[in-house]
Design a protein around this motif. Structure first.
Motif, PDB file in Angstrom:
ATOM      1  N   THR A  45      54.648  74.484  62.016  1.00  0.00           N
ATOM      2  CA  THR A  45      53.239  74.225  61.724  1.00  0.00           C
ATOM      3  C   THR A  45      53.059  73.277  60.554  1.00  0.00           C
ATOM      4  O   THR A  45      53.769  73.349  59.555  1.00  0.00           O
ATOM      5  CB  THR A  45      52.489  75.543  61.421  1.00  0.00           C
ATOM      6  OG1 THR A  45      51.106  75.272  61.179  1.00  0.00           O
ATOM      7  CG2 THR A  45      53.076  76.249  60.210  1.00  0.00           C
ATOM      8  N   SER A  46      52.115  72.381  60.692  1.00  0.00           N
ATOM      9  CA  SER A  46      51.653  71.561  59.580  1.00  0.00           C
ATOM     10  C   SER A  46      50.391  72.206  59.019  1.00  0.00           C
ATOM     11  O   SER A  46      50.063  73.342  59.359  1.00  0.00           O
ATOM     12  CB  SER A  46      51.385  70.135  60.050  1.00  0.00           C
ATOM     13  OG  SER A  46      52.564  69.516  60.498  1.00  0.00           O
ATOM     14  N   ALA A  47      49.694  71.490  58.167  1.00  0.00           N
ATOM     15  CA  ALA A  47      48.343  71.833  57.696  1.00  0.00           C
ATOM     16  C   ALA A  47      48.286  72.537  56.354  1.00  0.00           C
ATOM     17  O   ALA A  47      47.200  72.850  55.876  1.00  0.00           O
ATOM     18  CB  ALA A  47      47.572  72.655  58.720  1.00  0.00           C
ATOM     19  N   ALA A  48      49.410  72.792  55.678  1.00  0.00           N
ATOM     20  CA  ALA A  48      49.322  73.480  54.386  1.00  0.00           C
ATOM     21  C   ALA A  48      48.476  72.682  53.398  1.00  0.00           C
ATOM     22  O   ALA A  48      47.582  73.240  52.743  1.00  0.00           O
ATOM     23  CB  ALA A  48      50.725  73.726  53.820  1.00  0.00           C
ATOM     24  N   ILE A  49      48.731  71.395  53.291  1.00  0.00           N
ATOM     25  CA  ILE A  49      47.956  70.579  52.348  1.00  0.00           C
ATOM     26  C   ILE A  49      46.519  70.443  52.826  1.00  0.00           C
ATOM     27  O   ILE A  49      45.572  70.556  52.041  1.00  0.00           O
ATOM     28  CB  ILE A  49      48.606  69.194  52.167  1.00  0.00           C
ATOM     29  CG1 ILE A  49      49.977  69.342  51.510  1.00  0.00           C
ATOM     30  CG2 ILE A  49      47.714  68.282  51.324  1.00  0.00           C
ATOM     31  CD1 ILE A  49      50.728  68.038  51.362  1.00  0.00           C
ATOM     32  N   GLY A  50      46.326  70.213  54.125  1.00  0.00           N
ATOM     33  CA  GLY A  50      44.975  70.095  54.665  1.00  0.00           C
ATOM     34  C   GLY A  50      44.156  71.354  54.441  1.00  0.00           C
ATOM     35  O   GLY A  50      42.986  71.290  54.049  1.00  0.00           O
ATOM     36  N   VAL A  51      44.767  72.520  54.673  1.00  0.00           N
ATOM     37  CA  VAL A  51      44.068  73.793  54.454  1.00  0.00           C
ATOM     38  C   VAL A  51      43.789  73.985  52.966  1.00  0.00           C
ATOM     39  O   VAL A  51      42.718  74.466  52.575  1.00  0.00           O
ATOM     40  CB  VAL A  51      44.888  74.964  55.022  1.00  0.00           C
ATOM     41  CG1 VAL A  51      44.283  76.298  54.603  1.00  0.00           C
ATOM     42  CG2 VAL A  51      44.947  74.872  56.545  1.00  0.00           C
ATOM     43  N   GLY A  52      44.745  73.601  52.123  1.00  0.00           N
ATOM     44  CA  GLY A  52      44.530  73.687  50.674  1.00  0.00           C
ATOM     45  C   GLY A  52      43.375  72.821  50.224  1.00  0.00           C
ATOM     46  O   GLY A  52      42.566  73.225  49.371  1.00  0.00           O
ATOM     47  N   MET A  53      43.267  71.632  50.808  1.00  0.00           N
ATOM     48  CA  MET A  53      42.144  70.748  50.486  1.00  0.00           C
ATOM     49  C   MET A  53      40.822  71.395  50.881  1.00  0.00           C
ATOM     50  O   MET A  53      39.852  71.370  50.121  1.00  0.00           O
ATOM     51  CB  MET A  53      42.315  69.412  51.213  1.00  0.00           C
ATOM     52  CG  MET A  53      43.432  68.534  50.672  1.00  0.00           C
ATOM     53  SD  MET A  53      43.760  67.092  51.733  1.00  0.00           S
ATOM     54  CE  MET A  53      42.173  66.259  51.716  1.00  0.00           C
ATOM     55  N   GLY A  54      40.791  71.979  52.083  1.00  0.00           N
ATOM     56  CA  GLY A  54      39.560  72.621  52.535  1.00  0.00           C
ATOM     57  C   GLY A  54      39.187  73.815  51.676  1.00  0.00           C
ATOM     58  O   GLY A  54      38.013  74.009  51.349  1.00  0.00           O
ATOM     59  N   LYS A  55      40.184  74.608  51.296  1.00  0.00           N
ATOM     60  CA  LYS A  55      39.913  75.821  50.517  1.00  0.00           C
ATOM     61  C   LYS A  55      39.400  75.486  49.116  1.00  0.00           C
ATOM     62  O   LYS A  55      38.525  76.171  48.575  1.00  0.00           O
ATOM     63  CB  LYS A  55      41.165  76.678  50.412  1.00  0.00           C
ATOM     64  CG  LYS A  55      40.931  78.055  49.792  1.00  0.00           C
ATOM     65  CD  LYS A  55      42.171  78.917  49.880  1.00  0.00           C
ATOM     66  CE  LYS A  55      41.928  80.302  49.264  1.00  0.00           C
ATOM     67  NZ  LYS A  55      40.932  81.077  50.036  1.00  0.00           N
ATOM     68  N   LEU A  56      39.930  74.416  48.525  1.00  0.00           N
ATOM     69  CA  LEU A  56      39.553  74.042  47.165  1.00  0.00           C
ATOM     70  C   LEU A  56      38.447  72.993  47.121  1.00  0.00           C
ATOM     71  O   LEU A  56      38.039  72.571  46.039  1.00  0.00           O
ATOM     72  CB  LEU A  56      40.776  73.531  46.404  1.00  0.00           C
ATOM     73  CG  LEU A  56      41.914  74.540  46.217  1.00  0.00           C
ATOM     74  CD1 LEU A  56      43.053  73.900  45.423  1.00  0.00           C
ATOM     75  CD2 LEU A  56      41.425  75.797  45.516  1.00  0.00           C
ATOM     76  N   GLY A  57      37.981  72.557  48.299  1.00  0.00           N
ATOM     77  CA  GLY A  57      36.900  71.585  48.335  1.00  0.00           C
ATOM     78  C   GLY A  57      37.318  70.188  47.933  1.00  0.00           C
ATOM     79  O   GLY A  57      36.499  69.402  47.442  1.00  0.00           O
ATOM     80  N   VAL A  58      38.580  69.848  48.140  1.00  0.00           N
ATOM     81  CA  VAL A  58      39.077  68.504  47.816  1.00  0.00           C
ATOM     82  C   VAL A  58      38.843  67.603  49.022  1.00  0.00           C
ATOM     83  O   VAL A  58      39.345  67.868  50.113  1.00  0.00           O
ATOM     84  CB  VAL A  58      40.589  68.554  47.467  1.00  0.00           C
ATOM     85  CG1 VAL A  58      41.117  67.146  47.210  1.00  0.00           C
ATOM     86  CG2 VAL A  58      40.824  69.456  46.257  1.00  0.00           C
ATOM     87  N   GLU A  59      38.087  66.543  48.851  1.00  0.00           N
ATOM     88  CA  GLU A  59      37.703  65.702  49.985  1.00  0.00           C
ATOM     89  C   GLU A  59      38.731  64.621  50.309  1.00  0.00           C
ATOM     90  O   GLU A  59      38.862  64.226  51.466  1.00  0.00           O
ATOM     91  CB  GLU A  59      36.339  65.046  49.702  1.00  0.00           C
ATOM     92  CG  GLU A  59      35.193  66.051  49.619  1.00  0.00           C
ATOM     93  CD  GLU A  59      33.856  65.364  49.466  1.00  0.00           C
ATOM     94  OE1 GLU A  59      33.844  64.107  49.417  1.00  0.00           O
ATOM     95  OE2 GLU A  59      32.832  66.058  49.403  1.00  0.00           O
ATOM     96  N   LYS A  60      39.441  64.140  49.321  1.00  0.00           N
ATOM     97  CA  LYS A  60      40.383  63.046  49.532  1.00  0.00           C
ATOM     98  C   LYS A  60      41.788  63.510  49.193  1.00  0.00           C
ATOM     99  O   LYS A  60      42.018  64.111  48.140  1.00  0.00           O
ATOM    100  CB  LYS A  60      39.999  61.843  48.666  1.00  0.00           C
ATOM    101  CG  LYS A  60      40.878  60.621  48.895  1.00  0.00           C
ATOM    102  CD  LYS A  60      40.399  59.446  48.048  1.00  0.00           C
ATOM    103  CE  LYS A  60      41.273  58.218  48.270  1.00  0.00           C
ATOM    104  NZ  LYS A  60      40.835  57.065  47.437  1.00  0.00           N
TER     105      LYS A  60
END
Length: 296
Positions: free
Chosen positions: A79-94
């Protein structure tokens, strides 16, 4: 005009070299009867563009994979998505550029990701286990054997290993070197555990004769008998806002898998039930044929 002619020429080329129907059917039967399989799912399949979890896709994926496991298969999920999910959880857009921030996002996202996998698979009474690997795991015979032994025992126990790059300590993927990409990681895992089929789920139907977003007459290539320089050129550039993959990394993964005698399938991940179609023997996506003569 040149681009259109090139696309048509490429399409004719693949029509000429496409295997006979009987040979294709034989390979479909091999995939249909595969018992030990590795499935890789990308960030774009698991999340919305915002980075928030796509619960419909993720929930359906866990249901279908559990059903495949219940049918007698041994499934390993990369599975991928660890960074993407982290961005979503912390509200990081870029997606940040510096490695330490990406490591922090991966640490937050991996925790959330495994919590969700455990919860969603648990709804179907399926036990999962987390395995975090680094790209150099195969360099040492001792660590390689340790990893193989862990996979072997988990699969014997009917547990689905969920594999990801250990982004908090391995920075190859984070810094942009493809050796750490999860497409390649899935091919390495497939080799390690002696998988019979590798499936790469992505946000496109498979490999096309050209970029379908730019070339209207681009067509899907159903079978790739050999990964040639022409095939590599078709892959284009990797990467998206949330992930690091792309068709280029899938070609690289397919090269590793097929060289080991493992057929590799690239299919659309938006509908997890495509896995049913694939393992029911349907011709979907792009199939990269294995190299070894005894597998053909």
């Amino acid at each position: 005009m040149n681009m259109w002619r090139t696309s048509a020429d490429i399409r004719r080329t693949f029509t000429d070299i496409r295997p006979a129907k009987d040979g294709h059917d034989t390979m479909n039967n091999i995939i249909k009867n595969s018992r030990r399989i590795v499935i890789k799912v990308g960030t774009s399949t698991l999340t919305y563009p915002s980075g928030k979890i796509n619960f419909r896709h993720m929930g359906n994926l866990c249901r279908v994979i559990t059903d495949l496991q219940n049918s007698g298969r041994e499934v390993t999920l990369v599975t991928s998505a660890a960074i993407g999910v982290g961005m979503g959880k912390l509200g990081v857009e870029k997606r940040p550029q510096d490695t330490s921030r990406k490591q922090a996002l991966a640490a937050v996202g991996q925790c959330e990701l495994m919590f969700l996998y455990d919860k969603l698979f648990g709804e179907y009474n399926q036990t999962v286990a987390q395995i975090l690997l680094t790209a150099d795991v195969v360099d040492s015979e001792v660590t390689r054997n340790n990893v193989i032994n862990t996979f072997t025992r988990l699969l014997e126990l009917g547990i689905i290993p969920i594999v990801n790059e250990n982004d908090t300590v391995a920075t190859a993927e984070l810094e942009g070197r493809r050796i750490g990409d999860n497409d390649t990681l899935s091919a390495i895992v497939a080799k390690l555990i002696g998988a019979e089929t590798l499936v790469l789920m992505t946000d496109i139907d498979g490999l096309y004769t050209a970029n379908p977003a730019e070339v209207p007459d681009a067509t899907l290539i159903p079978v790739v008998p050999e990964i040639t320089p022409q095939i590599v050129k078709l892959a284009g550039k990797p990467g998206s806002r949330l992930g690091t993959g792309g068709m280029a990394t899938k070609i690289s993964a397919a090269r590793i898998a097929t060289a080991a005698g493992i057929p590799c399938c690239v299919i659309q991940g938006a509908d997890p039930e495509n896995l049913y179609r694939l393992f029911d023997g349907e011709s979907i996506g792009t199939l990269f044929l294995p190299v070894r003569e005894d597998i053909k």
